[in-house]
Design a protein around this motif. Structure first.
Motif, PDB file in Angstrom:
ATOM      1  N   HIS A  41       0.871  -1.185   0.096  1.00 33.45           N
ATOM      2  CA  HIS A  41       0.092   0.081   0.200  1.00 33.45           C
ATOM      3  C   HIS A  41       0.846   1.306   0.099  1.00 33.45           C
ATOM      4  O   HIS A  41       0.622   2.134  -0.589  1.00 33.45           O
ATOM      5  CB  HIS A  41      -1.011  -0.104   1.342  1.00 33.45           C
ATOM      6  CG  HIS A  41      -2.255  -0.589   0.911  1.00 33.45           C
ATOM      7  ND1 HIS A  41      -3.013  -0.423   0.102  1.00 33.45           N
ATOM      8  CD2 HIS A  41      -2.582  -1.814   1.506  1.00 33.45           C
ATOM      9  CE1 HIS A  41      -4.226  -1.380   0.079  1.00 33.45           C
ATOM     10  NE2 HIS A  41      -3.778  -2.408   0.944  1.00 33.45           N
ATOM     11  N   ASP A  75      -6.019  -0.014   6.890  1.00 38.92           N
ATOM     12  CA  ASP A  75      -5.754  -1.206   8.002  1.00 38.92           C
ATOM     13  C   ASP A  75      -5.447  -0.817   9.308  1.00 38.92           C
ATOM     14  O   ASP A  75      -5.466  -1.757  10.056  1.00 38.92           O
ATOM     15  CB  ASP A  75      -4.281  -1.839   6.891  1.00 38.92           C
ATOM     16  CG  ASP A  75      -5.073  -2.703   5.752  1.00 38.92           C
ATOM     17  OD1 ASP A  75      -6.323  -2.680   5.551  1.00 38.92           O
ATOM     18  OD2 ASP A  75      -4.227  -2.601   4.745  1.00 38.92           O
ATOM     19  N   HIS A  93     -13.111  -2.801   1.758  1.00 38.31           N
ATOM     20  CA  HIS A  93     -11.892  -3.236   1.183  1.00 38.31           C
ATOM     21  C   HIS A  93     -12.055  -4.401   0.128  1.00 38.31           C
ATOM     22  O   HIS A  93     -11.056  -4.776  -0.508  1.00 38.31           O
ATOM     23  CB  HIS A  93     -10.923  -3.902   2.306  1.00 38.31           C
ATOM     24  CG  HIS A  93     -10.752  -3.084   3.389  1.00 38.31           C
ATOM     25  ND1 HIS A  93      -9.337  -2.536   3.476  1.00 38.31           N
ATOM     26  CD2 HIS A  93     -11.300  -2.346   4.430  1.00 38.31           C
ATOM     27  CE1 HIS A  93      -9.379  -1.720   4.660  1.00 38.31           C
ATOM     28  NE2 HIS A  93     -10.235  -1.604   5.216  1.00 38.31           N
ATOM     29  N   ASP A 187      -6.208  -1.801  -3.179  1.00 39.75           N
ATOM     30  CA  ASP A 187      -7.129  -3.074  -2.843  1.00 39.75           C
ATOM     31  C   ASP A 187      -7.625  -3.671  -4.268  1.00 39.75           C
ATOM     32  O   ASP A 187      -7.691  -4.945  -4.429  1.00 39.75           O
ATOM     33  CB  ASP A 187      -7.995  -2.968  -1.831  1.00 39.75           C
ATOM     34  CG  ASP A 187      -7.466  -3.114  -0.386  1.00 39.75           C
ATOM     35  OD1 ASP A 187      -6.399  -3.253  -0.090  1.00 39.75           O
ATOM     36  OD2 ASP A 187      -8.297  -2.696   0.686  1.00 39.75           O
ATOM     37  N   HIS A 193      -9.116  -9.544  -3.710  1.00 37.27           N
ATOM     38  CA  HIS A 193     -10.290  -8.640  -3.045  1.00 37.27           C
ATOM     39  C   HIS A 193     -11.488  -8.409  -3.803  1.00 37.27           C
ATOM     40  O   HIS A 193     -12.111  -7.861  -3.601  1.00 37.27           O
ATOM     41  CB  HIS A 193      -9.385  -7.223  -3.059  1.00 37.27           C
ATOM     42  CG  HIS A 193      -8.668  -7.185  -1.709  1.00 37.27           C
ATOM     43  ND1 HIS A 193      -8.976  -6.273  -0.589  1.00 37.27           N
ATOM     44  CD2 HIS A 193      -7.635  -7.746  -1.398  1.00 37.27           C
ATOM     45  CE1 HIS A 193      -7.928  -6.664   0.500  1.00 37.27           C
ATOM     46  NE2 HIS A 193      -7.290  -7.545  -0.002  1.00 37.27           N
TER      47      HIS A 193
HETATM   48 ZN   LIG Z   1      -7.776  -2.882   2.303  1.00 33.08          ZN
END
Ligand SMILES: [Zn+2]
Ligand SMILES: [Zn+2]
Length: 328
Positions: A41, A75, A93, A187, A193
């Protein structure tokens, strides 16, 4: 730590809450749950921020460190110690696209999406709760909502500049929205995801993919953290392009990601994410991270361009707000 993928389909029961196992988990949970992991991320946000073009505001181009920091921000909202926050935002998410294959195109507003899902649930006899919004996931909705916040902040920034007002406060708001947006966009580039196969194959399994609850974190956290840096994919991210229809483009971006989910399983089966991994896993993962950074950069750029258009004078009378509820 794969907290989200494992527990996201149900809330904690009272028995679980009082169990020693959970107490142990709470005290051992010093690092937040992962989605692309902390590194992935941070990299996606950093790479996108370093590519912000000179036609966009200087304050944003100078905020690379802040934007990179904000990549993993949602997160940090997953600890049981902040239960209401954790509970409310976990469905943001992901989206299980298999559960909405009958709903095309997806509605543009969160509450219309909820309504369609509850209708489907009422008409379903087998596992109707699979269609609860919090089980299906809300990925594209949170993303477009933050996109809207960023665009509104950019519009405010333009107006304050035009009126020769000081802009530090609105700059801070825009930096926060830009960084926060990056989390969900990243994500969305992670195929796991977008699917019911988010952490181990389920149902018919002709290719013999892993059914273990571990592939999710192994891929996005352990493998990425040990083997990939921002430099490995920065060169794949091009100058931004405006998106004519950000929501539609974002949904097709999620579908592109979803189409690659079997690749993740095949790579895992071949040992691609173990230890130093394989060249094929490196190529796949860097391209996914680059796709995330590219979509993020394109969304920032589009928000900036669109923010030049003044807001309608009476926003509460637009069809979109009539369709939901009167403004209070
Ligand atoms: Zn996430
Ligand atoms: Zn994840």
């Amino acid at each position: 730590m794969p907290v989200l993928p494992i527990e996201r389909k149900h809330g904690w029961t009272k028995r679980e809450l009082t169990s020693l196992a959970l107490i142990a988990l709470v005290f051992s949970q010093c690092t937040p749950a992962a989605a692309w992991g902390n590194e992935g991320h941070t990299y996606v946000n950093r790479v996108a921020a370093e590519k912000i073009p000179a036609t966009m505001p200087r304050f944003l181009r100078q905020a690379v460190t802040e934007i990179a920091y904000l990549g993993p921000e949602p997160d940090r909202w997953r600890n049981p110690s902040e239960f209401a926050l954790k509970n409310a935002q976990e469905p943001d998410h992901f989206i299980d696209l298999e559960r909405v294959s009958w709903l095309d195109p997806l509605p543009r507003g969160r509450y219309e999406f909820y309504r369609k899902l509850y209708e489907k649930r009422a008409a379903t006899t087998e596992n109707p709760d699979d269609y609860l919004p919090e089980h299906v996931g809300l990925q594209p909705y949170i993303t477009m909502e933050i996109y809207g916040r960023l665009k509104a902040a950019f519009r405010e920034y333009r107006q304050q500049r035009a009126e020769h007002q000081p802009t530090p406060a609105v700059e801070q708001a825009a930096i926060f929205y830009a960084g926060w947006l990056g989390h969900y966009v990243a994500d969305g580039s992670q195929p796991l995801h977008t699917t019911i196969y988010y952490n181990g194959w389920v149902g018919a399994n002709p290719n013999g993919y892993t059914t273990q609850h571990g592939i999710h974190a192994q891929f996005e956290t352990a493998y990425v953290g040990a083997n990939i840096t921002a430099k490995d994919f920065a060169g794949m991210v091009k100058s931004p392009e405006p998106l004519a229809d950000p929501f539609a483009r974002y949904v097709s971006y999620l579908k592109d990601s979803h189409a690659l989910l079997e690749n993740v399983y095949a790579l895992e089966k071949a040992g691609g994410f173990s230890g130093k991994g394989s060249p094929a896993a490196f190529d796949f993962t860097t391209h996914r991270l680059a796709a995330g950074a590219q979509m993020l950069l394109d969304l920032w750029y589009t928000a900036w361009e669109e923010s030049a258009v003044p807001a309608p004078e009476h926003p509460n009378s637009t069809p979109a707000s009539k369709a939901t509820a009167p403004a209070k």
